[in-house]
Every structure is written in structure tokens, then in C-alpha cells.
Design a protein around this motif. Structure first.
Motif, mmCIF file in Angstrom:
data_model
loop_
_atom_site.group_PDB
_atom_site.id
_atom_site.type_symbol
_atom_site.label_atom_id
_atom_site.label_comp_id
_atom_site.label_asym_id
_atom_site.label_seq_id
_atom_site.Cartn_x
_atom_site.Cartn_y
_atom_site.Cartn_z
ATOM 1 N N LEU A 1 0.829 -1.216 0.000
ATOM 2 C CA LEU A 1 0.000 0.000 0.000
ATOM 3 C C LEU A 1 0.862 1.264 0.000
ATOM 4 O O LEU A 1 0.380 2.357 -0.280
ATOM 5 C CB LEU A 1 -0.945 0.018 1.203
ATOM 6 C CG LEU A 1 -2.114 -0.974 1.120
ATOM 7 C CD1 LEU A 1 -2.953 -0.911 2.390
ATOM 8 C CD2 LEU A 1 -2.990 -0.702 -0.093
ATOM 9 N N ASP B 1 2.629 2.471 -2.106
ATOM 10 C CA ASP B 1 2.962 2.493 -3.534
ATOM 11 C C ASP B 1 3.217 3.933 -3.978
ATOM 12 O O ASP B 1 3.471 4.818 -3.160
ATOM 13 C CB ASP B 1 1.838 1.812 -4.331
ATOM 14 C CG ASP B 1 0.505 2.543 -4.189
ATOM 15 O OD1 ASP B 1 0.495 3.689 -3.684
ATOM 16 O OD2 ASP B 1 -0.533 1.974 -4.582
ATOM 17 N N THR C 1 -0.906 5.898 -3.143
ATOM 18 C CA THR C 1 -2.043 5.609 -2.264
ATOM 19 C C THR C 1 -2.059 6.406 -0.967
ATOM 20 O O THR C 1 -3.116 6.872 -0.529
ATOM 21 C CB THR C 1 -2.094 4.094 -1.966
ATOM 22 O OG1 THR C 1 -2.332 3.437 -3.211
ATOM 23 C CG2 THR C 1 -3.207 3.731 -0.991
ATOM 24 N N SER D 1 -2.394 3.528 -8.612
ATOM 25 C CA SER D 1 -2.162 2.747 -7.395
ATOM 26 C C SER D 1 -1.823 1.287 -7.736
ATOM 27 O O SER D 1 -2.165 0.791 -8.826
ATOM 28 C CB SER D 1 -3.408 2.770 -6.510
ATOM 29 O OG SER D 1 -4.438 2.039 -7.146
ATOM 30 N N LEU E 1 -3.209 -1.226 -6.364
ATOM 31 C CA LEU E 1 -4.478 -1.973 -6.464
ATOM 32 C C LEU E 1 -5.069 -1.832 -7.867
ATOM 33 O O LEU E 1 -5.595 -2.799 -8.432
ATOM 34 C CB LEU E 1 -5.471 -1.487 -5.402
ATOM 35 C CG LEU E 1 -5.147 -1.920 -3.968
ATOM 36 C CD1 LEU E 1 -6.169 -1.355 -2.989
ATOM 37 C CD2 LEU E 1 -5.080 -3.436 -3.844
ATOM 38 N N ASN E 2 -4.993 -0.646 -8.439
ATOM 39 C CA ASN E 2 -5.513 -0.494 -9.801
ATOM 40 C C ASN E 2 -4.678 -1.305 -10.792
ATOM 41 O O ASN E 2 -5.218 -1.878 -11.748
ATOM 42 C CB ASN E 2 -5.574 0.970 -10.214
ATOM 43 C CG ASN E 2 -6.355 1.143 -11.508
ATOM 44 O OD1 ASN E 2 -7.369 0.461 -11.717
ATOM 45 N ND2 ASN E 2 -5.891 2.008 -12.378
ATOM 46 N N LEU F 1 -3.363 -4.133 -10.178
ATOM 47 C CA LEU F 1 -3.860 -5.518 -10.085
ATOM 48 C C LEU F 1 -5.181 -5.677 -10.835
ATOM 49 O O LEU F 1 -5.378 -6.650 -11.575
ATOM 50 C CB LEU F 1 -4.083 -5.899 -8.611
ATOM 51 C CG LEU F 1 -2.838 -6.063 -7.741
ATOM 52 C CD1 LEU F 1 -3.242 -6.339 -6.300
ATOM 53 C CD2 LEU F 1 -1.938 -7.186 -8.267
ATOM 54 N N VAL F 2 -6.063 -4.697 -10.653
ATOM 55 C CA VAL F 2 -7.377 -4.785 -11.308
ATOM 56 C C VAL F 2 -7.206 -4.734 -12.828
ATOM 57 O O VAL F 2 -7.797 -5.538 -13.564
ATOM 58 C CB VAL F 2 -8.305 -3.651 -10.802
ATOM 59 C CG1 VAL F 2 -9.584 -3.591 -11.614
ATOM 60 C CG2 VAL F 2 -8.610 -3.844 -9.322
ATOM 61 N N PHE G 1 -6.768 -9.309 -9.355
ATOM 62 C CA PHE G 1 -7.056 -8.828 -8.001
ATOM 63 C C PHE G 1 -7.393 -9.988 -7.057
ATOM 64 O O PHE G 1 -6.823 -10.114 -5.976
ATOM 65 C CB PHE G 1 -8.217 -7.827 -8.060
ATOM 66 C CG PHE G 1 -8.650 -7.325 -6.714
ATOM 67 C CD1 PHE G 1 -7.919 -6.355 -6.060
ATOM 68 C CD2 PHE G 1 -9.781 -7.838 -6.090
ATOM 69 C CE1 PHE G 1 -8.306 -5.890 -4.809
ATOM 70 C CE2 PHE G 1 -10.173 -7.382 -4.840
ATOM 71 C CZ PHE G 1 -9.438 -6.414 -4.198
ATOM 72 N N TYR G 2 -8.313 -10.861 -7.477
ATOM 73 C CA TYR G 2 -8.751 -11.944 -6.570
ATOM 74 C C TYR G 2 -7.630 -12.953 -6.336
ATOM 75 O O TYR G 2 -7.424 -13.423 -5.226
ATOM 76 C CB TYR G 2 -9.995 -12.650 -7.132
ATOM 77 C CG TYR G 2 -11.184 -11.715 -7.174
ATOM 78 C CD1 TYR G 2 -11.837 -11.343 -6.008
ATOM 79 C CD2 TYR G 2 -11.618 -11.172 -8.374
ATOM 80 C CE1 TYR G 2 -12.901 -10.461 -6.030
ATOM 81 C CE2 TYR G 2 -12.683 -10.286 -8.420
ATOM 82 C CZ TYR G 2 -13.331 -9.927 -7.249
ATOM 83 O OH TYR G 2 -14.362 -9.049 -7.258
ATOM 84 N N LEU H 1 -5.215 -11.646 -3.838
ATOM 85 C CA LEU H 1 -5.708 -11.815 -2.464
ATOM 86 C C LEU H 1 -5.607 -13.272 -2.023
ATOM 87 O O LEU H 1 -5.166 -13.583 -0.912
ATOM 88 C CB LEU H 1 -7.163 -11.355 -2.360
ATOM 89 C CG LEU H 1 -7.411 -9.848 -2.456
ATOM 90 C CD1 LEU H 1 -8.882 -9.551 -2.232
ATOM 91 C CD2 LEU H 1 -6.573 -9.081 -1.445
ATOM 92 N N TYR I 1 4.746 -3.366 -11.766
ATOM 93 C CA TYR I 1 3.815 -2.269 -11.440
ATOM 94 C C TYR I 1 4.439 -0.918 -11.825
ATOM 95 O O TYR I 1 3.791 -0.072 -12.463
ATOM 96 C CB TYR I 1 3.483 -2.331 -9.942
ATOM 97 C CG TYR I 1 3.015 -1.034 -9.334
ATOM 98 C CD1 TYR I 1 1.848 -0.400 -9.774
ATOM 99 C CD2 TYR I 1 3.749 -0.420 -8.311
ATOM 100 C CE1 TYR I 1 1.427 0.801 -9.202
ATOM 101 C CE2 TYR I 1 3.332 0.768 -7.735
ATOM 102 C CZ TYR I 1 2.178 1.381 -8.189
ATOM 103 O OH TYR I 1 1.768 2.570 -7.634
#
Ligand SMILES: Cc1cc2nc3c(=O)[nH]c(=O)nc-3n(C[C@H](O)[C@H](O)[C@H](O)COP(=O)(O)OP(=O)(O)OC[C@H]3O[C@@H](n4cnc5c(N)ncnc54)[C@H](O)[C@@H]3O)c2cc1C
Length: 431
Positions: free
Chosen positions: A61, A63, A66, A75, A77-78, A80-81, A86-87, A90, A105
Motif C-alpha cells: 500500500l 505504492d 495511495t 495505485s 491496487l488499480n 492488479l485490477v 485482483f482476486y 488476495l 507495477y
């Protein structure tokens, strides 16, 4: 008549993670014209150290954006999406992200940001009395302000420099080429994370099975990174802001006392090394060909009969030990230096008592400048802003400090509630 070079509000030298973070946050500030130049054609984060099974020392986080703007599209997270994992990310329950994934990234952001220009090496920077003038291989630009983000330079002990070669190298170049350590006597010098990453890979035979492997560290033992909660308070804006107000000699003293908050080996890596050693040499009864030697300071090196002889002084007895080696790898860290392209301005840069570029408020270097032309610098103020400065932890916050100052409009909210620790003396309380 020659075209007038494009005028930028901010030109960044280098687009490593630190300047890339500024680029990513500046992407949401259309009034500012910014451009960050990086000489890499194909973006990889510390490619020379991109080894298997190496991980971030920092939570994902922290990054590029964020901590300051979690709604930014840049970010992690974006990332990953956008990559539709994303899933699975996790489900993998990673306690730390691999360096390979974080590098990808950063590449995704660097290639996606319009204000990052890869394959552009900045060759020379001068000041014409009004603006900076930057020369890349192909073009010239003008800039009102600069942000230096060219990273650090590998540091080798003086005695090793004359031997620097394919077989006597700094850790930062280990992954640049294919290597074969089969039947070689390998010595690693340096007990930080890079030394640990190289040791574990050599132990697992990444470069073929060595004949022997010695890992020397000046430290008293193979020291862990202190990742506990109160130590992590050093990596907060609140701590950093009050630290920056301390006297120079006090800051230097505090930074050196905090060494293992940033320079130790992750507990996960230490456990991995110990378990591998246990399995190979205790369970499987392999002859013990890997040796850990803490409290040894490498003090000299010679070459004899086609091999290196490394000398090290034993910390508690003063005994001088000698290690024959076919390959010596120095994981001995990095030093700060202004980039070569700053040569025309070098005489105008102020230095502190240690001869390092002197850093003032808002991450600006002091220089005998032309008017309001500012030189910001990232990864250059460890003794001014504390141990978080060379780390990823506070990069988004630092980027926001710089962009707020640059724009004069404070587009980013830097306020944070006080944490549990009271760092500064309090005024006497009335009863
Ligand atoms: C192997 C390794 C792992 C690390 N892991 C962590 C970690 O897990 N957590 C953490 O907090 N910190 C870590 N660090 C420390 C720190 O976060 C990184 O070193 C980080 O990359 C520093 O970012 P930077 O942008 O200052 O420099 P760099 O990443 O070194 O980037 C500098 C960039 O400038 C470019 N450049 C240089 N000169 C020029 C020029 N003249 N023109 C154009 N471009 C130029 C280079 O191509 C490069 O891309 C690690 C350091 C290393 C060496």
C-alpha cells in the motif's frame, strides 16, 4: 531561426520509483507541466539485483500514490485490477510482494504516464540566468525547476576497485549477465538485505553448485530489520516533520542509532536462510560448504595464482583471516552523488559539513541559483529528513510536499492526526 525549446514547470532527472511517484501525482494536476526523463528503454526496477525469491521490505500500500491519493489510477491496487488478477493476488495471501511484481507495477505506471519519457538520458543541465536548460541525446528543454531522482551509486571498498571485473563485482550488477559458480569458491561481503538475497540464491544453486560459499558481515550478527510497530512510526510524516527541525548533529546521531529500522535483513529472509541451511547440512548431511562469518571487516584484497585472497579482521579478537576466492561479491551498499549531467552547476551547489549536497526545506538543495529556479531532490536527504528518505515508505508523501510547494496551491492534504508517540518535548501542562 532555431525553435525555442519547450518550457516545463518541472523537469525530473530519472524516473525511478521516487520521481515516478511525483510524476503519478502530478498527472492529476493539469496546470503544471512536468516531464520526467529516464534513460532506461525497457523499465526494470534495479534490474541488476532482480533475483529469484526477492521481496519488498515495504507493504504494497506504500505504492506511488495511495498514501496521498488512493483514488489515483496509478495505485498498486488499480494495477492488479487492470491486469485482472485482483482476486488471485488476495488468494495468494502474500505477506510481501515480490520485487518482480513491484517492478512490473512501476513499469506499467512509467509506460502509461504521459509525463514520463523513457529512453531519454539527460546529458547536461545548465542555467541560462532565467531557466534550466536540459540536453538529452536528441533534444533540449527548458525548465523552471528540477527534481533530481537519479538514484544512488554502488559503493565498493577502495581496496577492491582495481580488481573490479566479472569475478569481483558489486551486488547491483549480479543479475546483469548469466553466471556460473559451479565448483567456484564464492565470497560475499556485506550483511544487509542484498548480501542475504545473493547468499540464499547461491546456497540454492541459482548460479550452479559452488565449491564453497562464505558470507562475511561487519555486523555482530546477521541482524534483522526491525519491522515492529513503534519502529515503523519512524516512517510517518509526523516523525519525519519533527525530525527535520532538529539540529544537524542531533539528526546525524539519531539516524545512525536507527540503522536496523531500515538496513537489516527481513525476518522472513533470515528464517528462509536458516531453514535451508538446516535442511541441507543437518537433515541431508551434505558436507558443510556454506559458512556464515559475522563480525568480520573486509580490509584488503590481493590476487595470487589466478585467485583472489580476501583479508578480513575478526571483530572480537582482531585476528586477520584470509579467504581464497574465485568470485567476490560486494554487497556493500550505495553512496549519494549528484548526477554527472549536473557538472556545469556543480560549483554552485552548497555542501554541508560532510561535503554532501546541503538540503533545505521542501526537499530543495541549496544552491547559488538564478532567481526562483529550484532544485528539488529525492533520495538525497537522509540526514535532513531521516531514515525514511531512501525508502519507499514515504515517497508519496514526499512527492505531495514537493508538488504542493511547486504549485503554491497545496492540492494535496498533508495533515495527519498525531500518532501514539510524543516525539517532541511538550510545554508544561497547566493542572
Ligand atoms: C535491490 C534493492 C531493493 C530495494 N528494496 C527496497 C524495499 O523493498 N523497500 C524500500 O523501502 N526500499 C528499497 N530499496 C531502497 C530504495 O527504495 C530504492 O533504491 C529505490 O529504487 C530508490 O528510488 P530512486 O527513484 O531514488 O532511484 P532508482 O530506483 O535508482 O532510479 C533512478 C533512475 O534514474 C535513472 N537515471 C539516472 N541517471 C539518469 C540520467 N542522467 N538521465 C535519465 N535517467 C537517469 C535510472 O535509469 C533509474 O531508472 C531497495 C534498493 C535496492 C538497491
Amino acid at each position: 531561426m532555431a525553435d525555442t525549446p519547450e518550457l516545463l514547470d518541472l523537469a525530473g532527472i530519472g524516473a525511478g520509483p521516487f520521481n515516478l511517484s511525483i510524476a503519478a501525482l502530478a498527472d492529476g494536476l493539469p496546470k503544471l507541466s512536468t516531464r520526467f526523463f529516464d534513460r532506461q528503454q525497457r523499465y526494470v526496477w534495479h534490474e541488476g539485483m532482480m533475483l529469484p525469491d526477492t521481496h519488498l521490505q515495504t507493504g504494497f500500500l506504500k505504492d506511488l500514490v495511495t498514501a496521498i491519493d488512493p483514488t489515483s489510477r496509478w495505485s498498486f491496487l488499480n494495477y492488479l485490477v487492470q491486469h485482472r488478477r485482483f482476486y488471485r493476488f488476495l488468494n495468494a495471501e502474500l505477506s510481501t510482494v515480490s520485487r518482480a511484481e513491484f517492478s512490473d507495477y512501476l513499469r506499467w505506471a512509467a509506460e502509461g504516464l504521459d509525463n514520463v519519457w523513457l529512453d531519454h538520458s539527460v546529458r547536461e543541465i545548465d542555467h541560462d540566468g532565467e531557466h534550466f536548460r536540459l540536453r538529452t541525446d536528441t533534444r533540449t528543454f527548458q525548465a523552471r525547476h528540477l527534481c533530481l531522482g537519479s538514484g544512488k551509486t554502488p559503493w565498493l571498498p577502495v581496496f577492491a576497485r582495481e580488481y573490479q571485473s566479472e569475478y569481483c563485482l558489486h551486488a547491483e550488477s549480479i543479475a546483469w549477465r548469466a553466471r556460473d559458480f559451479t565448483h567456484q569458491r564464492v565470497v560475499i561481503v556485506g550483511g544487509g538485505q542484498s548480501g542475504a538475497d545473493i547468499f540464499i540464491n547461491a546456497l540454492r544453486g541459482h548460479w550452479g553448485p559452488p565449491k564453497s560459499l562464505h558470507w562475511l558481515s561487519r555486523r555482530r550478527n546477521f541482524q534483522p530489520l526491525d519491522e515492529t510497530a513503534f519502529t515503523n512510526e519512524y516512517f510517518t510524516p509526523g516523525y519525519t516533520s519533527q525530525f527535520a527541525e532538529l539540529e544537524d548533529d542531533v539528526r546525524r546521531r539519531e539516524v545512525s542509532a536507527q540503522k536496523y529500522a531500515s538496513d537489516g535483513i527481513t525476518p522472513a529472509a533470515l528464517t528462509g536462510i536458516y531453514q535451508t541451511l538446516y535442511h541441507r547440512f543437518d537433515v541431508m548431511n551434505e558436507p558443510r560448504w556454506a559458512h556464515l562469518l559475522p563480525h568480520r571487516e573486509a580490509v584488503g584484497m590481493t590476487r595470487s595464482s589466478g585467485a583472489f585472497v580476501l583479508e578480513a579482521r575478526h571483530g572480537t579478537t582482531g585476528v586477520l583471516e584470509r579467504f581464497d576466492a574465485d568470485v567476490v561479491i560486494f554487497a556493500t551498499g550505495f553512496e549519494s552523488a549528484l548526477p554527472e549531467c549536473m557538472a556545469p552547476l556543480m560549483d554552485r551547489m552548497a555542501r554541508d559539513t560532510n561535503g554532501e549536497p546541503s538540503m533545505g526545506e521542501h526537499f530543495m538543495l541549496d544552491w547559488e541559483g538564478g532567481g526562483d529556479s529550484r532544485i528539488y531532490a529525492v533520495n538525497a536527504g537522509r540526514t535532513r529528513y531521516g531514515i525514511a528518505e531512501p525508502q519507499l515508505s514515504l515517497m508519496a508523501w514526499r512527492s505531495a510536499v514537493i508538488l504542493n510547494h511547486l504549485s503554491g496551491e497545496a492540492p494535496f492534504d498533508l495533515e495527519d492526526d498525531p500518532g501514539p508517540i510524543v516525539w517532541s518535548p511538550q510545554s508544561p501542562q497547566s493542572s
